[in-house]
Enzyme design. Structure first.
Site, PDB file in Angstrom:
ATOM      1  CD  GLU A 157      -2.384   1.243   2.870  1.00  0.00           C
ATOM      2  OE1 GLU A 157      -1.771   0.756   3.856  1.00  0.00           O
ATOM      3  OE2 GLU A 157      -3.496   1.774   2.974  1.00  0.00           O
ATOM      4  CE  LYS A 202      -7.054   1.341   3.867  1.00  0.00           C
ATOM      5  NZ  LYS A 202      -5.827   1.924   4.458  1.00  0.00           N
ATOM      6  CB  CYS A 248      -3.858  -1.458   4.749  1.00  0.00           C
ATOM      7  SG  CYS A 248      -2.765  -1.289   6.188  1.00  0.00           S
TER       8      CYS A 248
HETATM    9  O1  LIG Z   1      -5.515  -1.704  11.192  1.00  0.00           O
HETATM   10  C1  LIG Z   1      -4.344  -1.460  11.480  1.00  0.00           C
HETATM   11  O2  LIG Z   1      -3.866  -1.786  12.560  1.00  0.00           O
HETATM   12  C2  LIG Z   1      -3.436  -0.791  10.502  1.00  0.00           C
HETATM   13  C3  LIG Z   1      -4.166  -0.173   9.355  1.00  0.00           C
HETATM   14  C4  LIG Z   1      -3.332   0.742   8.562  1.00  0.00           C
HETATM   15  O3  LIG Z   1      -2.235   1.060   8.926  1.00  0.00           O
HETATM   16  C5  LIG Z   1      -3.819   1.268   7.282  1.00  0.00           C
HETATM   17  O4  LIG Z   1      -4.906   0.887   6.824  1.00  0.00           O
HETATM   18  O5  LIG Z   1      -3.105   2.081   6.669  1.00  0.00           O
END
Ligand SMILES: O=C(O)CCC(=O)C(=O)O
Length: 264
Positions: free
Chosen positions: A40, A111, A146
């Protein structure tokens, strides 16, 4: 099917354009793989919120151009991770790009679950609204990014759309690494699907990254796991295992639909 997950180090001392060139070369080196996966927001860094606006690109911006070319030169399908996309209306999105082995855009995914609660991505970017699957020669890929990994209903939606393999680019922080591995395995087991979860290494905006990209099979077994640093994680897997697992242990057929809505 051979997949290579490029767990790129995202550090602030490397200018974005240098990283883009370096990553394009890494992709080109993967000729022979069927699928290459990037993390990402590997241009800016997922936690480098201040850079999102300045580094945002139109969909067909410099990262798109470089990755389309690298995919076709290597002859590989490429999930190019995500970029900060600027829509023509000015809204920013965290948008994943998937290219075919001839360098055509096969899919893009904005996203859906934005991370940061009341800051960062959650306030700077718009939310995607569409589930995205893409048919590769050997498997149907469901795309998530993510923080999406924490929302099982998204993955069930992708299964309903035919997904057999989930590809999850991330910029997951080291401090919640245990969740990353656990959630990747959970999404694999509950959906009887492969999970290819590709994170970043390095430290940006003061947030050390977890690394530990992981490939999980439909039985929840970890097929391969990276360490904390920049690494190319290559794994061979058989997508036909998904149908076999779903036939032999048909738990998905016992779903009771609609439980996520209040009932009277
Ligand atoms: O859910 C998490 O602990 C990390 C999520 C994250 O860093 C993101 O989506 O950029």
């Amino acid at each position: 099917m051979r997949a290579s997950l490029l767990q790129v180090a995202v550090n602030e001392d490397e200018p974005v354009e240098s990283r883009r060139r370096r990553v394009a070369a890494l992709v080109r080196d993967q000729a022979g793989a069927d699928l290459v996966v990037l993390p990402e927001l590997w241009t800016t860094g997922a936690f480098a919120y201040e850079g999102f606006g300045a580094e945002a690109e139109p969909l067909q911006g410099p990262t798109y151009e470089a990755m389309a070319k690298a995919a076709s030169e290597a002859g590989v399908w490429l999930h190019a991770g995500s970029v900060p996309e600027r829509d023509p209306d000015g809204t920013l999105y965290n948008t994943s790009l998937v290219f075919s082995s001839s360098g055509e855009l096969a899919a893009s995914y904005r996203k859906i679950h934005r991370f940061g609660f009341d800051k960062g991505e959650a306030v700077l970017m718009g939310a995607g609204e569409e589930l995205v699957t893409v048919r590769l020669p050997d498997t149907v890929v469901g795309v998530a990014t993510c923080y999406d990994l924490r929302f099982p209903e998204l993955f069930r939606g992708l299964v309903d759309a035919g997904a057999e393999t989930f590809v999850v680019p991330a910029g997951w922080p080291e401090r919640r690494r245990a969740h990353w591995t656990l959630l990747a395995r959970a999404r694999a087991v509950e959906n009887q699907a492969f999970v290819l979860a590709c994170g970043t290494a390095g430290t940006h905006a003061g947030v050390p990254q977890a690394g530990h990209s992981v490939v999980v099979d439909p039985w929840g077994e970890v097929l391969a796991e990276a360490g904390p640093g920049e690494e190319i994680l290559t794994v061979d897997f058989d997508p036909a295992t998904v149908a076999g697992t779903r036939d032999r242990f048909p738990a998905l057929k016992d779903r009771v639909l609609g439980l996520d809505r209040p009932r009277r």
